[in-house]
Design an enzyme around this catalytic site. Structure first.
Site, PDB file in Angstrom:
ATOM      1  N   ARG A  15      24.136  17.190  -6.473  1.00 60.49           N
ATOM      2  CA  ARG A  15      23.989  15.710  -5.752  1.00 60.49           C
ATOM      3  C   ARG A  15      23.822  14.987  -6.937  1.00 60.49           C
ATOM      4  NH1 ARG A  15      21.272  16.076  -0.776  1.00 60.49           N
ATOM      5  NH2 ARG A  15      22.449  17.989   0.161  1.00 60.49           N
ATOM      6  N   HIS A  53      -3.914 -14.921   8.965  1.00 54.73           N
ATOM      7  CA  HIS A  53      -2.938 -14.162   9.228  1.00 54.73           C
ATOM      8  C   HIS A  53      -3.663 -12.571  10.134  1.00 54.73           C
ATOM      9  CE1 HIS A  53       0.340 -16.311   7.709  1.00 54.73           C
ATOM     10  NE2 HIS A  53      -0.234 -16.140   6.515  1.00 54.73           N
ATOM     11  N   ARG A  59       3.113 -10.585   6.189  1.00 54.58           N
ATOM     12  CA  ARG A  59       4.466 -10.682   6.466  1.00 54.58           C
ATOM     13  C   ARG A  59       4.774  -9.802   7.736  1.00 54.58           C
ATOM     14  NH1 ARG A  59       7.147  -8.776   0.725  1.00 54.58           N
ATOM     15  NH2 ARG A  59       8.966  -9.273   2.010  1.00 54.58           N
ATOM     16  N   PRO A  85       0.830  -1.182   0.031  1.00 52.48           N
ATOM     17  CA  PRO A  85      -0.102   0.041   0.039  1.00 52.48           C
ATOM     18  C   PRO A  85       0.669   1.314  -0.010  1.00 52.48           C
ATOM     19  CG  PRO A  85      -0.334  -1.300   2.077  1.00 52.48           C
ATOM     20  CD  PRO A  85       0.796  -1.703   1.324  1.00 52.48           C
ATOM     21  N   GLU A  86       0.614   2.104  -0.989  1.00 50.76           N
ATOM     22  CA  GLU A  86       1.424   3.468  -0.976  1.00 50.76           C
ATOM     23  C   GLU A  86       0.029   4.403  -1.089  1.00 50.76           C
ATOM     24  OE1 GLU A  86       3.865   3.655  -4.641  1.00 50.76           O
ATOM     25  OE2 GLU A  86       3.815   1.637  -4.820  1.00 50.76           O
TER      26      GLU A  86
END
Length: 273
Positions: free
Chosen positions: A154, A92, A111, A2-3
């Site tokens: 950078r 789970h 997980r 999930p973002e």
DNA sequence: AAATGAACCTGTTTGC
DNA sequence: TGCAAACAGGTTCATT
């Protein structure tokens, strides 16, 4: 998994189901998540009413009338939804928070990279989990000029900057790849070699792809489910992510996969410079 | 200082 | 078929 768009989708689904509901005693089947689940913490919100459901980066924040906020992160495979209490447990399923309407909040995470914490609302912004986060992508204070000046000299690859939640919050692997494709920027390009107009374009495309993904209910690759237990539909609109070998929809060249900082990056060598 | 790699976990897919 | 390796949406810590 999930973002930002997926967490925002969950937030929008949970809000009407939770606001005004009282939280009863939490039940914890498995406390070993990214951080230990603490029953003592959950006692602080027992009997309290949910007053708001917010999002910060990829965190969900359930504000309660007790002045305490339940902080939820879904990690890679986390799911949070509301179910009737007599439904059989999901695989789970680690934490259940019963509500005063006969239903319950359920948290499952294969997980176990996710977490649930209870934090005093007054201490949220200074909390270690949230303290270092950069601006939200839609924050008007986030500007191309600042990205340009902060990147001068950078050599950091631009994709790594997008994934850095200290610079911009909430972007993950899918939307970093998609935004770079749409902006025509090579993921390995050094940030110091991107001019302001290209930063403008990147910010624009990033916001556009996030907006479209939220509208589609997020991307389901395998695990992601919204608060109603359904998938998101943005996957079919991905232009490069998880499409190695497919022809680019814009120029026809084969989509490539490379590894940057240990994570897959998908891009089109014809369209991205 | 900045960038990469490993670690945390489990499940699924891929390749020999 | 069977087994091992690779890989997965995130974050943090250690190491170059």
């Amino acid at each position: 998994m999930p973002e930002l768009p997926e967490v925002e989708t969950v937030r929008r689904g949970l809000a009407p189901l939770l606001i005004g509901r009282r939280l009863l005693r939490a039940q914890v089947a498995e406390r070993r998540l990214r951080e230990q689940v603490s029953l003592a913490e959950f006692r602080r919100v027992e009997g309290a009413t949910v007053v708001d459901v917010r999002r910060r980066s990829k965190y969900l924040l359930l504000d309660t009338s007790a002045g305490q906020t339940v902080l939820v992160h879904l990690g890679m495979t986390g799911q949070i939804w509301v179910a009737d209490h007599d439904r059989p447990p999901a695989p789970h399923q680690h934490v259940v928070i019963p509500l005063d309407d006969g239903r319950e909040i359920r948290f499952a995470d294969t997980r176990r990279f996710g977490l649930l914490r209870v934090v005093a609302e007054a201490r949220l912004s200074g909390h270690p989990l949230l303290r270092g986060l950069g601006p939200e992508p839609f924050d008007p204070a986030l500007s191309a000029a600042d990205l340009r000046s902060g990147s001068r000299g950078r050599r950091r690859p631009v994709k790594s900057l997008l994934l850095d939640t200290g610079t911009i919050a909430g972007i993950g692997n899918i939307y970093a790849c998609e935004a770079l494709f749409r902006a025509g920027i090579h993921p390995a390009r050094a940030v110091g070699r991107i001019r302001t107009d290209r930063w403008e374009r990147l910010l624009e495309e990033l916001r556009a792809v996030l907006t479209e993904a939220i509208r589609a209910g997020g991307t389901t690759l395998r695990d992601f489910l919204n608060a109603e237990g359904g998938p998101g539909y943005f996957r079919i609109r991905l232009r490069v992510y998880d499409r190695e070998g497919d022809p680019c929809g814009r120029c026809g060249r084969s989509i490539r996969r490379i590894v940057q900082a240990g994570r897959s990056t998908f891009y089109c060598a014809g369209c991205q410079r």
